[in-house]
Design a protein around this motif. Sequence first.
Motif, mmCIF file in Angstrom:
data_model
loop_
_atom_site.group_PDB
_atom_site.id
_atom_site.type_symbol
_atom_site.label_atom_id
_atom_site.label_comp_id
_atom_site.label_asym_id
_atom_site.label_seq_id
_atom_site.Cartn_x
_atom_site.Cartn_y
_atom_site.Cartn_z
ATOM 1 N N GLN A 278 11.501 -16.286 -28.560
ATOM 2 C CA GLN A 278 11.923 -16.050 -29.940
ATOM 3 C C GLN A 278 13.127 -16.913 -30.314
ATOM 4 O O GLN A 278 13.204 -17.448 -31.424
ATOM 5 C CB GLN A 278 12.257 -14.571 -30.124
ATOM 6 C CG GLN A 278 11.030 -13.674 -30.104
ATOM 7 C CD GLN A 278 11.366 -12.205 -29.983
ATOM 8 O OE1 GLN A 278 12.476 -11.845 -29.572
ATOM 9 N NE2 GLN A 278 10.415 -11.346 -30.317
ATOM 10 N N LEU A 279 14.047 -17.074 -29.385
ATOM 11 C CA LEU A 279 15.207 -17.920 -29.651
ATOM 12 C C LEU A 279 14.796 -19.373 -29.815
ATOM 13 O O LEU A 279 15.329 -20.082 -30.676
ATOM 14 C CB LEU A 279 16.231 -17.774 -28.524
ATOM 15 C CG LEU A 279 16.939 -16.416 -28.457
ATOM 16 C CD1 LEU A 279 17.735 -16.290 -27.170
ATOM 17 C CD2 LEU A 279 17.843 -16.210 -29.671
ATOM 18 N N GLU A 280 13.860 -19.826 -29.022
ATOM 19 C CA GLU A 280 13.370 -21.200 -29.158
ATOM 20 C C GLU A 280 12.683 -21.390 -30.504
ATOM 21 O O GLU A 280 12.843 -22.426 -31.164
ATOM 22 C CB GLU A 280 12.400 -21.521 -28.018
ATOM 23 C CG GLU A 280 11.825 -22.938 -28.066
ATOM 24 C CD GLU A 280 12.898 -24.017 -27.983
ATOM 25 O OE1 GLU A 280 12.693 -25.104 -28.569
ATOM 26 O OE2 GLU A 280 13.949 -23.777 -27.337
ATOM 27 N N TYR A 281 11.921 -20.399 -30.934
ATOM 28 C CA TYR A 281 11.255 -20.455 -32.237
ATOM 29 C C TYR A 281 12.302 -20.522 -33.357
ATOM 30 O O TYR A 281 12.147 -21.288 -34.318
ATOM 31 C CB TYR A 281 10.368 -19.228 -32.418
ATOM 32 C CG TYR A 281 9.560 -19.226 -33.700
ATOM 33 C CD1 TYR A 281 8.302 -19.808 -33.748
ATOM 34 C CD2 TYR A 281 10.063 -18.626 -34.861
ATOM 35 C CE1 TYR A 281 7.556 -19.795 -34.925
ATOM 36 C CE2 TYR A 281 9.336 -18.612 -36.034
ATOM 37 C CZ TYR A 281 8.088 -19.206 -36.058
ATOM 38 O OH TYR A 281 7.366 -19.204 -37.230
ATOM 39 N N MET A 282 13.364 -19.731 -33.232
ATOM 40 C CA MET A 282 14.428 -19.739 -34.228
ATOM 41 C C MET A 282 15.105 -21.102 -34.283
ATOM 42 O O MET A 282 15.411 -21.623 -35.373
ATOM 43 C CB MET A 282 15.453 -18.644 -33.899
ATOM 44 C CG MET A 282 16.407 -18.314 -35.029
ATOM 45 S SD MET A 282 17.649 -17.058 -34.566
ATOM 46 C CE MET A 282 16.602 -15.652 -34.178
ATOM 47 N N ILE A 283 15.336 -21.697 -33.125
ATOM 48 C CA ILE A 283 15.979 -23.012 -33.066
ATOM 49 C C ILE A 283 15.117 -24.061 -33.763
ATOM 50 O O ILE A 283 15.607 -24.823 -34.609
ATOM 51 C CB ILE A 283 16.234 -23.422 -31.596
ATOM 52 C CG1 ILE A 283 17.330 -22.548 -30.998
ATOM 53 C CG2 ILE A 283 16.621 -24.896 -31.510
ATOM 54 C CD1 ILE A 283 17.492 -22.712 -29.501
ATOM 55 N N GLN A 284 13.833 -24.108 -33.430
ATOM 56 C CA GLN A 284 12.946 -25.107 -34.028
ATOM 57 C C GLN A 284 12.834 -24.924 -35.541
ATOM 58 O O GLN A 284 12.781 -25.901 -36.303
ATOM 59 C CB GLN A 284 11.556 -25.025 -33.374
ATOM 60 C CG GLN A 284 11.540 -25.397 -31.900
ATOM 61 C CD GLN A 284 12.085 -26.795 -31.652
ATOM 62 O OE1 GLN A 284 11.833 -27.732 -32.420
ATOM 63 N NE2 GLN A 284 12.844 -26.956 -30.565
ATOM 64 N N THR A 285 12.821 -23.685 -35.984
ATOM 65 C CA THR A 285 12.716 -23.414 -37.424
ATOM 66 C C THR A 285 13.959 -23.886 -38.166
ATOM 67 O O THR A 285 13.874 -24.509 -39.233
ATOM 68 C CB THR A 285 12.504 -21.904 -37.655
ATOM 69 O OG1 THR A 285 11.326 -21.473 -36.971
ATOM 70 C CG2 THR A 285 12.349 -21.613 -39.140
ATOM 71 N N LEU A 286 15.135 -23.606 -37.613
ATOM 72 C CA LEU A 286 16.377 -24.010 -38.270
ATOM 73 C C LEU A 286 16.612 -25.511 -38.170
ATOM 74 O O LEU A 286 17.205 -26.106 -39.086
ATOM 75 C CB LEU A 286 17.566 -23.246 -37.688
ATOM 76 C CG LEU A 286 17.963 -21.991 -38.486
ATOM 77 C CD1 LEU A 286 16.842 -20.955 -38.435
ATOM 78 C CD2 LEU A 286 19.253 -21.399 -37.950
ATOM 79 N N VAL A 287 16.149 -26.147 -37.117
ATOM 80 C CA VAL A 287 16.251 -27.606 -37.008
ATOM 81 C C VAL A 287 15.447 -28.262 -38.126
ATOM 82 O O VAL A 287 15.909 -29.224 -38.767
ATOM 83 C CB VAL A 287 15.755 -28.090 -35.627
ATOM 84 C CG1 VAL A 287 15.503 -29.602 -35.649
ATOM 85 C CG2 VAL A 287 16.769 -27.744 -34.551
#
Length: 324
Positions: A278-287
């Motif tokens: 979930q944290l990786e998904y959040m990172i990619q989305t905000l990038v």
Amino acid sequence: EQEKQDTNPKEPLPATSPKKKKKIYIDGVPMQQAARKEEDKNRPNTATIKSGVLKKTAGPATFAASYPGSGAKITWRLIRAITGIYTGDDHDHNGRVSAGHAVAVKTHYPSHAPPKLFEESEPLKRIEQAILLIRNPLNALPSFHNYIYEQLNGLMNHSTRAPVQAWVDWRNKHFEIEIGNWVNHTKWWIEHFPEKRLLLLPYEKLTSAQWGPETLQQVGHYLSRVHPLIRQSLVSDSQYKCIFELLVQDGHIPGEKERRKSHRQGGPRGEYPYTNVQLEYMIQTLVQLRDEYQQKFPELYQLLQQYLAEIVERKKQVEYLMRQ
């Protein structure tokens, strides 16, 4: 919503009294001053703010937009404190928006509001500027879930932090949807209100001891652009720090009973957990969002850089625990 006031407020001491300090009044309610530390000698000893409404001729207000869980409640309380004017909401529950009596209009549109809300409201169509209150989704989502948990369990708003298991169950069902809502909410306000008509207001700065008073003053000056009546009703520059300390740091809510505290209690001792995925998904989305606005909105780009740094650090912590 109008806060219940003391029916017999005490009058402030005369300015000529050489021995006693003036009392702080917000919305006509006397506030007890906390003991002052040596380093706070220069803090203003009075912040008298009168409650009121704008005249109907004051015209459109300012949107105070936010994704749920981003600090909307403390923000509109601060707005009311620095202007002495009530706020309204996008459904106009108190009638102040349509009457032209609101300094700001609270809204969670479009993330959690009827899709045609703005199309069907003439008062909302007339509003020409907005404040976008934004908070790192890492913390906004758990805060939003706390509200949902309170509603489902018949608890007072802003009273309880949800148990970890309740958060995990909700998170696993709604995580991707709510991250998408957070992104779409941010993009909608940026696209519909160009930079000169939009004030980006990071929750983290507004509630920071270092930047809060200065940020609050910026909000006041931005609100005053709409009409001279607002500009005339603003507190003096020397009072912003005092108001910030009372409402944000001390948590005093003038006129409210003990049962309506502004700080939630209970829940986990630390942060609400996310999975590594979930944290990786959040990172990619905000990038992706950051890169989209690097040129169009540099201020947002810089803020998202800070949010990403926090999320990346949290992800490192999760990975470290997984290796143990």
